[in-house]
Every structure is written in structure tokens, then in C-alpha cells.
Design an enzyme around this catalytic site. Structure first.
Site, PDB file in Angstrom:
ATOM      1  N   ARG A  26       0.815  -1.205   0.000  1.00 36.02           N
ATOM      2  CA  ARG A  26       0.000   0.000   0.000  1.00 36.02           C
ATOM      3  C   ARG A  26       0.852   1.260   0.000  1.00 36.02           C
ATOM      4  O   ARG A  26       0.476   2.272  -0.616  1.00 36.02           O
ATOM      5  CB  ARG A  26      -0.952  -0.026   1.200  1.00 36.02           C
ATOM      6  N   GLN A 168      -8.616  -7.387   0.797  1.00 35.08           N
ATOM      7  CA  GLN A 168      -8.172  -7.120  -0.570  1.00 35.08           C
ATOM      8  C   GLN A 168      -9.306  -6.539  -1.414  1.00 35.08           C
ATOM      9  O   GLN A 168      -9.107  -5.582  -2.165  1.00 35.08           O
ATOM     10  CB  GLN A 168      -7.629  -8.395  -1.201  1.00 35.08           C
ATOM     11  N   ASP A 319      -3.995 -15.807   7.216  1.00 32.11           N
ATOM     12  CA  ASP A 319      -2.684 -16.235   6.718  1.00 32.11           C
ATOM     13  C   ASP A 319      -1.871 -16.990   7.767  1.00 32.11           C
ATOM     14  O   ASP A 319      -0.910 -17.688   7.428  1.00 32.11           O
ATOM     15  CB  ASP A 319      -1.870 -15.032   6.233  1.00 32.11           C
ATOM     16  N   LYS A 346      -6.248 -19.744  -1.380  1.00 35.56           N
ATOM     17  CA  LYS A 346      -5.001 -19.010  -1.212  1.00 35.56           C
ATOM     18  C   LYS A 346      -3.990 -19.485  -2.261  1.00 35.56           C
ATOM     19  O   LYS A 346      -4.367 -20.032  -3.296  1.00 35.56           O
ATOM     20  CB  LYS A 346      -4.477 -19.198   0.216  1.00 35.56           C
ATOM     21  N   ARG A 350      -4.739 -24.419   1.159  1.00 30.94           N
ATOM     22  CA  ARG A 350      -3.936 -24.579   2.364  1.00 30.94           C
ATOM     23  C   ARG A 350      -4.562 -25.559   3.349  1.00 30.94           C
ATOM     24  O   ARG A 350      -3.844 -26.201   4.117  1.00 30.94           O
ATOM     25  CB  ARG A 350      -3.702 -23.217   3.031  1.00 30.94           C
TER      26      ARG A 350
END
Length: 438
Positions: A26, A168, A319, A346, A350
Site C-alpha cells: 500500500r 483485498q 494467513d 489461497k 492450504r
């Protein structure tokens, strides 16, 4: 590049992890949209962030690394992005792709995004839907990469309620709204990481956040913004800090301090989850960096208690679930994790990859559609003795490397190269703590 880590004794020391990846992305993007020079210290020097820097250069901004790792970004102003001469190579970075698509969506340019094999499998419909409502046009490979975005100028300001919790998607819409006349609004029923809101305000955007009667957050940004350049210090990434943290937790006798870690309350789910399993992570030296709270995390080897991890925290630590599963493998009793559907889209699936890898290493595990059940070893070393596929996923690779630190037989990660996307100094940092590689 296979990797196997072992700990021949306790881990110790004071270490620092790389800069926060979300904030690094960002900072480069908003610096490129400001008029003047933005100076960034502590930027993550990983492949994903380099992909963002290269994309901003391709669209007219100057972004270069100077002495002592300081980056300088000379922006082109909101509305000033230029047509890139070639495709934008995103590598493995889903964040770069989705946020940059938001920028392109409200500029009079056309950009084609390409990525590696892993990124090319990840769905993009969640950004295509709102950005199309703003007037952008998408073409290419359905909702997968390669994907071409043709921006609309002027774009239409919209009000969009997120169907799934996603920082996101929220950020992509807000970034598109910067160059849309009027006010663009995003409603999120479940809070997600708020780095975009904090940084947009810091750069001078007219952004407000309200809490609605139903508890949802309404984020509004006024378009045709004029952003001012900033000096930014990027704090350490808590997603990266989770790996040495859990390493110290599972290796007997260990005590490690991880300095300058970002402690944004929308990112500390890993600390909350460990607390649910009986571990108190001590926070020292609290302060602030780049408008974000920071502190040092002190963690000692301890026994976790199995239990249920509240699924409500999933958006705050999605995450970190792979490394939390590693911690649960050493807990006393059974740990249940639910609400993890997002893990299936992801860099890899995962949920399936972690379940298969843990089982191969001798950890009793049950994969469920929305989660996983792990039966811990009660602190004993796991059997190990397996080669685990990373599936081009950096967090999978690091998680199984940490699992191998307390295994009876070596655990080998088949390919450690993806680690460079987010944590290029992972191996040297683990070696400074006392781990060795084979």
C-alpha cells in the site's frame, strides 16, 4: 531447493522480521498516486513487493531503492497513471493483483496481469464484480489470470457490501474510488485488516469510517482525491513473526524476543488464537511506527492446551492458520479450527495441503470442509520422516520447516524457493536463533 530445519538445542535471541507485506504494497501504491516524493523505510524486500514496485514504474511512477534500504517513490497523482507498455508480471502476489486492478479500474488505461502457476489458479471474481459495477471491463481467462482490465474514466462511485470478509476486495474498491467523482462506500459485516484506511487518511484522502446499527463498518472515500507524499516506516510483519514465535513455542527450553512487530488490532488474531490455547505472548516496548502500533513479542517454550479456536477471528489471521496448525500439533489434547473456507483459495488449498502434510509427518488430523481437527502430541516430538510438497506456497514451506524443529526424523520441504516472496531472510533468521539446516 529442498529445506530441512533441525534444532539441536533451545532457540534463543532477539530477532527482527521483515517489514509488513500488506503495508509495503500500500505504501508503494499510494506513494505512486501522491504528487511529490514519498520516502519509505523498512519496506519488505520480497518478490511480491518487488512486483508491486515494478508495476508502479510501468505505469509512470518512479520507485527505487536507495542507500540503507530506503525507498523513494515519486508519484504521478491520482488520475495520472500511464498505459503500461507490456504485461504486468505479478509473480505469486494475489494482493498486488487485486489492489492494482482497483487502481487501473478508474484510470483511462488498459493493463494485463499475469502470474505464476499458483497465482493463475486463484479466483478473481470477487474483485471483478464490484469493479465492473464501477465501469471497468475485464477480459481474458474467465475469473483467472491472465486478466486484462480496461479502466473507466470517469468511473462510477458505488456502495458495495462485501459478500465475504476480504481486506483485498475492500481495498480494491476504495483505491478505485480515489479517482471516481463522488463518494464510494464499502460495507463490511466482519472487520478486516484496516491498513488501507489508516494509510489513505495518512496520505490525505477524505475517508470516514462509521459503525452501522447492525454492527457493520461503513467505509467511505471521496473521489478525485489529492494525495500528499509521506514519510513511512513499515513495522515488522506479524504474519512473518508467527514463524519464529511458534518455533520458540514448540522447541523445549527456548526463549525468543521478536522486535518491532506491527500490532494493528485487526492483525493480532494469531496472538488471540494462541491465548485461546493457553499461551500468553508477552508484549514489550510498545510504540508506534508509520501510524501503526508496534511492540516486541517475548515467547517461551510452553505447552498448549487443545480446544476450539473461535472462528470469528479467522478474518484477522487467515494467513497465520498454517503455522497455528503446527503449534496445535504439539498441544495437549485436540484442537478444532473452523470457518477456514478462505484457506482453500489461497496460494494453494492450504486446508487440504496442511492436512495431508501433517498426516504424512505422523500427526493425527481430520480435514473438514470448513476446517481441521488436530490431535496434539502433548509436547512430544512428532514422528516426521516425510518429504512435504510446498505447492509453490511460501507459508506452507515455512510451516513445515518449523514443524521439523521438533521431529524424531527429518521433515523435508521439497522446494523452499517460494519463501522469498514474503520472507527472504527466513533461513538466516532461524539460524541466528539456533536452528540448523540440512
Amino acid at each position: 531447493m529442498p529445506l530441512s530445519l533441525v534444532a539441536e538445542g533451545p532457540l534463543s535471541g532477539r530477532v527482527r522480521v521483515p517489514g509488513d507485506k500488506s503495508i509495503s504494497h500500500r505504501a508503494l501504491m499510494l506513494g505512486a498516486l501522491a504528487v511529490g516524493e514519498t520516502v519509505i523505510d523498512g519496506l519488505l524486500e520480497g518478490e511480491d513487493v518487488h512486483a508491486t514496485a515494478a508495476a508502479m514504474r510501468a505505469m509512470g511512477a518512479h520507485a527505487e531503492r536507495g542507500a540503507e534500504g530506503r525507498w523513494r517513490v515519486r508519484g504521478v497523482g491520482v488520475g495520472g497513471l500511464l498505459q503500461p507498455a507490456g504485461v504486468l508480471e505479478m509473480g505469486n502476489s494475489g494482493t498486488s493483483t487485486r489492489l492494482l486492478a482497483g487502481l487501473v479500474a478508474s484510470h483511462a488505461i488498459r493493463a494485463t496481469f499475469v502470474g505464476d502457476a499458483s497465482l493463475s489458479k486463484r479466483p478473481m471474481q470477487r474483485i471483478i464484480t464490484p469493479l465492473s459495477r464501477m465501469g471497468a471491463r475485464f477480459s481474458g481467462n474467465g475469473d483467472r489470470l491472465p486478466m486484462t482490465v480496461e479502466g473507466a474514466c470517469p468511473a462510477l462511485p458505488i456502495e458495495y457490501r462485501l459478500p465475504v470478509a476480504s481486506a483485498q476486495v475492500k481495498s480494491a474498491v476504495l483505491l478505485a474510488g480515489l479517482n471516481a467523482p463522488g463518494i464510494t462506500r464499502v460495507i463490511e459485516s466482519v472487520p478486516t485488516r484496516d491498513h488501507s484506511e489508516r494509510m489513505l487518511r495518512g496520505f490525505g484522502a477524505d475517508l470516514t469510517v462509521e459503525t452501522l446499527r447492525d454492527g457493520a463498518r461503513l467505509i467511505s472515500v471521496r473521489g478525485e482525491a489529492e494525495l500528499k507524499p509521506q514519510r513511512i516506516t513499515v513495522p515488522g510483519d506479524i504474519s512473518s513473526a508467527a514463524f519464529p514465535l511458534v518455533a520458540a513455542l514448540v522447541v523445549p527450553g527456548s526463549e525468543v524476543v521478536i522486535e518491532n512487530v506491527g500490532l494493528n488490532p485487526t492483525r493480532t488474531g494469531i496472538i488471540d488464537a494462541l491465548a485461546m490455547l493457553g499461551l500468553e505472548v508477552v508484549v514489550e516496548d510498545r510504540g508506534e511506527a508509520g501510524g501503526e502500533p508496534v511492540g516486541a513479542l517475548r515467547v517461551r517454550h510452553a505447552m498448549l492446551r487443545g480446544g476450539e479456536v473461535d472462528p470469528a477471528i479467522a478474518p484477522l489471521m487467515i494467513d497465520e492458520y498454517p503455522i497455528l496448525m503446527v503449534a496445535a500439533a504439539f498441544a495437549e489434547g485436540t484442537t478444532v479450527m473452523r470457518g477456514l473456507e478462505e484457506l482453500r483459495v489461497k496460494e494453494s488449498d492450504r486446508l487440504a495441503v496442511m492436512a495431508a502434510g501433517l498426516a504424512a509427518c505422523g500427526v493425527p488430523v481430520e480435514e473438514r470442509e470448513d476446517g481441521i481437527v488436530i490431535h496434539g502430541s502433548g509436547g512430544a516430538a512428532v514422528p516426521g520422516g516425510a518429504t512435504v510438497a510446498s505447492h509453490l506456497d511460501h507459508r506452507i514451506a515455512m510451516s513445515f520447516a518449523v514443524l521439523g524443529l521438533n521431529a524424531k526424523a527429518p521433515i523435508i520441504v521439497d522446494d523452499a524457493r517460494p519463501i522469498a516472496t514474503s520472507f527472504p531472510d527466513f533461513l538466516p533468521l532461524m539460524q541466528r536463533m539456533g536452528a540448523t539446516s540440512r
